[in-house]
Every structure is written in C-alpha cells, then in structure tokens.
Design a protein around this motif. Structure first.
Motif, PDB file in Angstrom:
ATOM      1  N   LEU A 258       0.819  -1.204   0.000  1.00 41.52           N
ATOM      2  CA  LEU A 258       0.000   0.000   0.000  1.00 41.52           C
ATOM      3  C   LEU A 258       0.858   1.261   0.000  1.00 41.52           C
ATOM      4  O   LEU A 258       0.600   2.202  -0.755  1.00 41.52           O
ATOM      5  N   ALA A 259       1.900   1.268   0.808  1.00 38.13           N
ATOM      6  CA  ALA A 259       2.780   2.442   0.873  1.00 38.13           C
ATOM      7  C   ALA A 259       3.492   2.667  -0.458  1.00 38.13           C
ATOM      8  O   ALA A 259       3.605   3.810  -0.926  1.00 38.13           O
ATOM      9  N   SER A 260       3.965   1.587  -1.105  1.00 39.59           N
ATOM     10  CA  SER A 260       4.658   1.772  -2.389  1.00 39.59           C
ATOM     11  C   SER A 260       3.680   2.233  -3.463  1.00 39.59           C
ATOM     12  O   SER A 260       4.034   3.052  -4.320  1.00 39.59           O
ATOM     13  N   GLY A 261       2.445   1.735  -3.453  1.00 42.22           N
ATOM     14  CA  GLY A 261       1.451   2.199  -4.420  1.00 42.22           C
ATOM     15  C   GLY A 261       1.124   3.667  -4.241  1.00 42.22           C
ATOM     16  O   GLY A 261       1.019   4.426  -5.214  1.00 42.22           O
ATOM     17  N   LEU A 262       0.959   4.102  -3.009  1.00 43.17           N
ATOM     18  CA  LEU A 262       0.686   5.519  -2.754  1.00 43.17           C
ATOM     19  C   LEU A 262       1.872   6.394  -3.135  1.00 43.17           C
ATOM     20  O   LEU A 262       1.701   7.494  -3.667  1.00 43.17           O
ATOM     21  N   TRP A 263       3.080   5.906  -2.888  1.00 41.12           N
ATOM     22  CA  TRP A 263       4.270   6.685  -3.229  1.00 41.12           C
ATOM     23  C   TRP A 263       4.398   6.838  -4.748  1.00 41.12           C
ATOM     24  O   TRP A 263       4.696   7.922  -5.247  1.00 41.12           O
ATOM     25  N   MET A 264       4.128   5.737  -5.504  1.00 38.77           N
ATOM     26  CA  MET A 264       4.219   5.828  -6.965  1.00 38.77           C
ATOM     27  C   MET A 264       3.150   6.769  -7.514  1.00 38.77           C
ATOM     28  O   MET A 264       3.414   7.540  -8.435  1.00 38.77           O
ATOM     29  N   ARG A 265       1.962   6.731  -6.943  1.00 34.38           N
ATOM     30  CA  ARG A 265       0.897   7.630  -7.387  1.00 34.38           C
ATOM     31  C   ARG A 265       1.260   9.090  -7.090  1.00 34.38           C
ATOM     32  O   ARG A 265       1.026   9.974  -7.909  1.00 34.38           O
ATOM     33  N   TRP A 266       1.841   9.327  -5.951  1.00 30.93           N
ATOM     34  CA  TRP A 266       2.247  10.689  -5.580  1.00 30.93           C
ATOM     35  C   TRP A 266       3.314  11.206  -6.545  1.00 30.93           C
ATOM     36  O   TRP A 266       3.263  12.351  -6.988  1.00 30.93           O
ATOM     37  N   ARG A 267       4.295  10.350  -6.904  1.00 31.28           N
ATOM     38  CA  ARG A 267       5.347  10.770  -7.838  1.00 31.28           C
ATOM     39  C   ARG A 267       4.778  11.077  -9.216  1.00 31.28           C
ATOM     40  O   ARG A 267       5.170  12.040  -9.862  1.00 31.28           O
ATOM     41  N   ARG A 268       3.841  10.247  -9.703  1.00 30.41           N
ATOM     42  CA  ARG A 268       3.243  10.464 -11.011  1.00 30.41           C
ATOM     43  C   ARG A 268       2.454  11.773 -11.023  1.00 30.41           C
ATOM     44  O   ARG A 268       2.553  12.555 -11.964  1.00 30.41           O
ATOM     45  N   ASN A 269       1.689  12.028  -9.985  1.00 29.61           N
ATOM     46  CA  ASN A 269       0.930  13.276  -9.922  1.00 29.61           C
ATOM     47  C   ASN A 269       1.850  14.485  -9.808  1.00 29.61           C
ATOM     48  O   ASN A 269       1.565  15.544 -10.366  1.00 29.61           O
ATOM     49  N   ARG A 270       2.950  14.333  -9.095  1.00 27.88           N
ATOM     50  CA  ARG A 270       3.895  15.444  -8.956  1.00 27.88           C
ATOM     51  C   ARG A 270       4.552  15.763 -10.297  1.00 27.88           C
ATOM     52  O   ARG A 270       4.710  16.919 -10.671  1.00 27.88           O
ATOM     53  N   ARG A 271       4.928  14.728 -11.054  1.00 31.78           N
ATOM     54  CA  ARG A 271       5.525  14.957 -12.376  1.00 31.78           C
ATOM     55  C   ARG A 271       4.519  15.590 -13.322  1.00 31.78           C
ATOM     56  O   ARG A 271       4.864  16.464 -14.100  1.00 31.78           O
ATOM     57  N   ARG A 272       3.282  15.131 -13.272  1.00 32.60           N
ATOM     58  CA  ARG A 272       2.255  15.689 -14.134  1.00 32.60           C
ATOM     59  C   ARG A 272       2.006  17.153 -13.794  1.00 32.60           C
ATOM     60  O   ARG A 272       1.758  17.974 -14.668  1.00 32.60           O
ATOM     61  N   ALA A 273       2.071  17.492 -12.523  1.00 38.21           N
ATOM     62  CA  ALA A 273       1.847  18.876 -12.109  1.00 38.21           C
ATOM     63  C   ALA A 273       2.986  19.780 -12.567  1.00 38.21           C
ATOM     64  O   ALA A 273       2.790  20.977 -12.781  1.00 38.21           O
ATOM     65  N   GLN A 274       4.168  19.222 -12.744  1.00 39.16           N
ATOM     66  CA  GLN A 274       5.314  20.015 -13.178  1.00 39.16           C
ATOM     67  C   GLN A 274       5.280  20.288 -14.680  1.00 39.16           C
ATOM     68  O   GLN A 274       5.950  21.198 -15.153  1.00 39.16           O
ATOM     69  N   LEU A 275       4.523  19.512 -15.456  1.00 41.76           N
ATOM     70  CA  LEU A 275       4.430  19.728 -16.894  1.00 41.76           C
ATOM     71  C   LEU A 275       3.562  20.941 -17.188  1.00 41.76           C
ATOM     72  O   LEU A 275       2.620  21.234 -16.455  1.00 41.76           O
ATOM     73  N   PRO A 276       3.859  21.636 -18.271  1.00 42.49           N
ATOM     74  CA  PRO A 276       2.966  22.719 -18.675  1.00 42.49           C
ATOM     75  C   PRO A 276       1.590  22.160 -19.051  1.00 42.49           C
ATOM     76  O   PRO A 276       1.455  21.004 -19.419  1.00 42.49           O
TER      77      PRO A 276
END
Length: 188
Positions: free
Chosen positions: A58-76
C-alpha cells in the motif's frame, strides 16, 4: 593397509536353545510421538507478516501515485494530455479502420493465408479479380493502399479530397458483403 576379511562362523552343532519369553526392549524408553504445536501460537506471526507485506504494498502504491501526480503537475498545461487518444478519431484513423475491416473480409473470403499478404500481393492475386471483377478489385486495392499511406507516411493532415464518410461506409459495406457472399463470379 590390507583389507579386513571377516569370517562367517556357523552356529554350533546341536539343538538350538528355545526362545525366551522375555520381551525385547529398545535400548532407551520410547517417549512417543512429538507433541503438536498449539495452533494459537503460530498464527500470530503469520498474520503480522501478512499485515506488514500489505502495508508495504500500500505504501509503495501511494508513493508511486504521488510521484506520477507530482511529475504531471510540473508539466505545462499544454503537454499534460498528449498521451491520451484523441476524443474524436481523425480521418486517418477512419481510413485505417476501414482497411482493417476490408482485410478481415478478405481473410474470411479467401482463407487465413491472406492475413499475411501485403497490399501489392493482394493486388497481384488473380483470385480477387475473379471474385470481384476489375472495378471492385481496383477499389479494394485503392482502399488498402490509402490506409498504408496513412499508416506509414506520418502525415497528420488529410490531404486528399474524397466522398463523404457515409458514402465511403456504404461502398465499404457493399465490398464486404460481396466478398463474404457465396457467389464466385465478378460482381453480384
């Protein structure tokens, strides 16, 4: 070193002594089978281990989701949805789908070996000309060649002017019904 030779002796001559009535005892006392483990002792550690595995997953799934959302937020904003398929298919997609449906009809009509044929091999095969006639077989080859150009040319704009898609769909339905009908002569 010389090997040892054992000599087998024969029993002494005469009558054998009668067996004794005493039981034969093992060299030490038999304590019986090992006792069973108490079922309440082993389940606790197994459940703790299973809980830890689920917690890590569960922790690794939440961490991967957080990283994906963070990268998406950094894109224009303009680059965020580029990997999604278009909401409405382009004319190129429409031409490719038409050719795929036509190829499926050819495979149904002439057998599975037609799935491996290229457009040029289909154009050169006399079975297509015999089945459809010269005009319809030329149209089949034109649809397949058009889809090949759309797939492999890499252009994103529809450069050719053609009949409306409804007329193309009617023509395609006519070709497919002719291919899948049991008649063998050109035309219907």
């Amino acid at each position: 070193m010389t090997p040892r030779v054992t000599q087998i002796t024969e029993p002494p001559p005469g009558p054998t002594p009668p067996p004794t009535a005493e039981p034969v005892l093992p060299p030490r006392p038999n304590l019986g089978p090992e006792p069973w483990l108490d079922s309440s002792e082993g389940n606790g550690w197994g459940l703790v281990f299973l809980g830890l595995i689920l917690l890590v997953a569960l922790a690794s799934g939440l961490w991967m989701r957080w990283r994906r959302n963070r990268r998406r937020a950094q894109l224009p904003e303009s680059e965020r949805g580029q990997n999604r398929p278009p909401a409405f298919p382009s004319p190129i997609d429409h031409r490719i789908r038409r050719a795929e449906r036509l190829r499926d009809a050819l495979i149904t009509a002439f057998g599975p070996n037609w799935s491996a044929k290229t457009t040029e091999e289909i154009a050169a095969d006399p079975a297509l000309l015999t089945r459809l006639g010269p005009e319809r077989s030329a149209r089949v080859v034109a649809i397949l060649a058009d889809a090949d150009r759309a797939k492999f040319a890499g252009s994103s704009s529809d450069e050719r002017s053609e009949a409306p898609p409804e007329a193309d769909d009617r023509e395609l339905a006519d070709l497919i019904s002719t291919l899948t009908s049991p008649s063998t002569g050109p035309g219907r």
